[in-house]
Design an enzyme around this catalytic site. Structure first.
Site, PDB file in Angstrom:
ATOM      1  N   GLU A 128       0.369  -4.434  -1.072  1.00  0.00           N
ATOM      2  CA  GLU A 128      -0.674  -4.592  -2.090  1.00  0.00           C
ATOM      3  C   GLU A 128      -0.865  -6.079  -2.341  1.00  0.00           C
ATOM      4  OE1 GLU A 128      -0.447  -2.767  -5.908  1.00  0.00           O
ATOM      5  OE2 GLU A 128       0.023  -0.815  -5.078  1.00  0.00           O
ATOM      6  N   TYR A 186      -1.632   6.345  -7.289  1.00  0.00           N
ATOM      7  CA  TYR A 186      -0.674   5.399  -7.853  1.00  0.00           C
ATOM      8  C   TYR A 186      -0.296   5.885  -9.242  1.00  0.00           C
ATOM      9  CZ  TYR A 186       1.188   0.680  -8.947  1.00  0.00           C
ATOM     10  OH  TYR A 186       1.969  -0.389  -9.282  1.00  0.00           O
ATOM     11  N   ASP A 208      -1.590  -6.823 -16.955  1.00  0.00           N
ATOM     12  CA  ASP A 208      -0.410  -7.421 -16.349  1.00  0.00           C
ATOM     13  C   ASP A 208       0.512  -8.079 -17.353  1.00  0.00           C
ATOM     14  OD1 ASP A 208      -0.370  -7.184 -13.388  1.00  0.00           O
ATOM     15  OD2 ASP A 208      -2.412  -7.938 -13.621  1.00  0.00           O
TER      16      ASP A 208
END
Lengths: 272, 415
Positions: free
Chosen positions: A49, A174, A60
């Site tokens: 990735e 995911y 994040d």
């Protein structure tokens, strides 16, 4: 067949899970990123990735935020990331998924991006802030160019959403192993296993688990029930400490090899 | 056409947001999957309480007895005369409790959070006005409150940090990115993603993922609702023009919304021109931005050609933001609202002029609207009625104004 599908099919035959490292493209330079991708492949990565740096990465944690800032200081853009992937394709067939926020893709132009990314040898796109509902207009454009669209499922996703996301996802699904941002943590929540089983009730597509996996032990534990294990911040942090160059790449590869080993030596049920 | 016919006719035309949270092609929910169920829950709770008479009664009582609504509509006679054109009224949101319109939304959302059973609220703040308003509402309703604020903004707005802490809120310094408002929003969203089951995020403007732009608009539209009644009572007719400043865009949507169906009413939103859009140091999203996604919404965004968000500049912290509410983007592209900008120097001039002419010190944000009024009014006739939203009071800006207007009094770094 898309490289991602081929890789997961091969792993499934061998009864293995995929080790999926995440690194930020352009941290510290794109040349280093290319070197890291090759090093990760040698270390046993099945899919890579590549994070597309964004100025406002609200999903994040600190480690990935700082990596994005380092990359942006070097004026890394989606365009030159695609250029780097294109060159990288002379040396490797490892499946590459771009992990991005939507705005850089939108600014590039979704159609132009789909065309250029596929042409460069990118295999899939995961847009962290593009949930299912906002994808209707863009999914067909990406698919017709041959790109997989990887979607996130979260611990908060109710079962009817899980079903719809599983249907729309391609390449793999995911699963975000916790509510929160990216980053290393001490233990992987035990509920993860149950959620992966819940996703499997709706699909036989590969399910990868990420967010918070940072050690070979955790990787081994998760690989026992998931089809893929994503490790991001732990590797990104190491890159942040080491910077670039061939020596740093060897050190990152050594750490990645431990993680890959954790995944490979996991006790998986024979038939998945 | 009768008024009711006009109203029902337009309501068919103007029914935004749609079921997916879109205002035309703007809006939506561009957030990580983890938040999607929480947005759904918030939307359902909001609609339930909108329809709940008891909730509405409580809100009305707090608006009257705590915020001090309705706020007056004041004829600014000397300012009007000085400009020599239109008859100008100020909608006095500066007289609302805590000194700005921000409390309308903060109190509404905090009440909503309490009803939803969330015991913790978080907020972002730039200059501190929304943070103070949220801390105020949290104190009133007994909720735990944490406010994210850029480290640099904390330094610049120490007084507001102290006000929040005095009311029991915890102010969390944001050290990431540019250490200002947009990064405070990033941190607040990161917190919300992590603590979504116990926490409500009180977003301070008509931005963010659906349903935030809707919720904030619904809590702010009281401004225009009152102004419309007040002007009809005072003048027996609708105004010629409404003027309001646009940062995220909550005070302007608040004033405009109830007039959207009145086709004869012109509406002008005033962005922050900073040092001028040509210098790159500004926050004029419509003049200098492009369509993009930031903080959960598709709208106009100041960005570079690669889609990276640009830094902004304005003398007014409340307008210093790289994006604008999606409903504004829609109202701009449909042509219903005109968007212009006023530069720092023009805002500072209006700040002084209105202080001198009316004995009202406006917030530097509101001074942008006043600056445009000062430009536009002389070309109008005394028959033309203009309502300017005095969105906040300027006490918070006095130090900044001293620094800019009288550098000698504030030391060498000023100017």
């Amino acid at each position: 067949m898309n490289r991602i599908d081929a890789r997961f099919a091969a792993l499934r035959k061998e009864g293995q899970a995929a080790f999926i490292p995440y690194i930020t493209a352009g941290d510290p330079t794109l040349d280093d990123t290319a070197r890291y991708v090759l090093a990760l492949e040698r270390a046993g990565a099945s899919v890579v990735e590549l994070g597309v740096p964004f100025s406002d990465p609200l999903a994040d944690g600190t480690v990935n935020q700082e990596a994005a800032l380092r990359a942006l200081k070097g004026h890394v853009s989606l365009r030159n990331i695609l250029g780097m992937v294109k060159e990288l394709r002379r040396d490797t067939e490892i499946p590459i998924v771009l992990f991005s926020y939507f705005n850089p893709v939108l600014a590039y132009g979704v159609e132009a991006f789909a065309r250029d990314a596929a042409e460069a040898g990118v295999d899939g796109l995961l847009c962290v802030d593009l949930p299912l509902e906002e994808t209707e207009a863009y999914g067909p454009i990406l698919h017709s160019a041959g790109l997989a669209t990887v979607f996130l499922i979260a611990p908060t996703s109710p079962d009817d959403r899980v079903k719809r996301i599983a249907e729309a996802s391609s390449g793999f699904i995911y699963y975000v192993s916790r509510t929160g941002v990216t980053g290393a943590q001490e233990s992987v929540e035990t509920a993860v296993k149950g959620m992966v089983a819940a996703i499997r009730r709706h699909t036989d597509k590969p399910v990868a688990v990420g967010f918070g996996i940072s050690t070979p032990e955790q990787a081994r534990e998760v690989a026992a029930y998931a089809d893929g294990v994503v490790v991001g911040s732990a590797i990104v942090r190491l890159i942040g400490e080491l910077g670039g160059g061939a020596e740093a790449a060897e050190k990152v590869a050594a750490f990645a090899a431990e993680l890959a080993d954790g995944v490979r030596t996991s006790r998986r049920p024979m038939a998945t | 056409m009768t008024e009711s016919a006009l109203l029902s006719g337009t309501q068919k035309v103007y029914s935004y947001p749609d079921a997916t949270g879109r205002y035309g092609r703007f809006g939506g929910k561009f957030v990580p999957e983890t938040l999607m169920p929480a947005l759904r829950e918030l939307e359902e709770a909001f609609h339930a309480f909108q329809a709940d008479a008891k909730f509405q009664e409580r809100l009305t009582a707090y608006r009257r007895d705590y915020i001090g609504r309705p706020t007056p509509l004041f004829h600014a006679a000397r300012f009007s005369e000085h400009l020599g054109g239109a008859k100008i009224y100020f909608k006095r949101e500066d007289l609302a409790h805590t000194g700005a319109h921000k409390i309308n939304n903060a109190l509404g959302q905090t009440l909503l959070a309490k009803e939803m059973g969330k015991d913790r609220i978080i907020a972002e703040t730039g200059a501190g006005q929304h943070g103070v308003a949220t801390a105020t509402a949290a104190a009133l309703l007994g909720l735990h409150c944490e406010v994210y604020m850029g480290e640099e903004d904390m330094e610049r707005q120490r007084l507001n940090v102290f006000r929040m802490e005095l009311m029991g809120a915890r102010v969390i310094p944001v050290k990431s990115g540019t250490k200002t408002l947009k990064d405070a929003i990033n941190e607040a969203i990161r917190d919300w993603v992590t603590n979504v089951t116990t926490t409500h995020y009180v977003l301070g403007t008509v931005h963010g993922p659906h349903p935030y732009p809707l919720i904030c608009r619904e809590f702010q539209r009281i401004i225009g609702h009152e102004a419309r009644e007040q002007i009809l009572e005072k003048e027996g007719r609708l105004p010629h023009c409404l003027i309001a400043c646009v940062g995220g865009g909550s005070n302007s949507i608040g004033l405009f919304f109830e007039f959207l169906q009145d086709e004869e009413v012109r509406m002008i939103g005033v962005e922050a021109g900073g040092h001028g859009p040509e210098t790159g140091e500004h926050a004029a999203r419509f003049a200098g931005g492009a369509e993009g996604t930031l903080h959960g919404a598709m709208s106009y965004v100041l960005q570079d050609p690669d889609g990276q968000i640009l830094g902004t500049h304005s003398v007014s912290a409340g307008l210093d933001y790289p994006s604008v509410g999606p409903e504004h983007a829609h109202l701009m592209s449909s042509g219903r609202v005109e968007y212009v900008y006023a530069n720092d120097s023009e805002a500072l001039e209006a700040f002084q002029l209105v202080s001198r002419m009316e004995g009202i010190i406006p917030a530097l944000e509101s001074a942008h609207a006043l600056a445009h009024a000062a430009k536009a009014a002389p070309a109008m006739s005394p028959e033309d009625i203009v309502i300017v939203n005095m969105s906040g009071r300027g006490d918070k800006d006095v130090q900044q104004a001293i620094r800019l207007l009288d550098p000698e009094k504030s030391g060498p770094e000023a100017g």
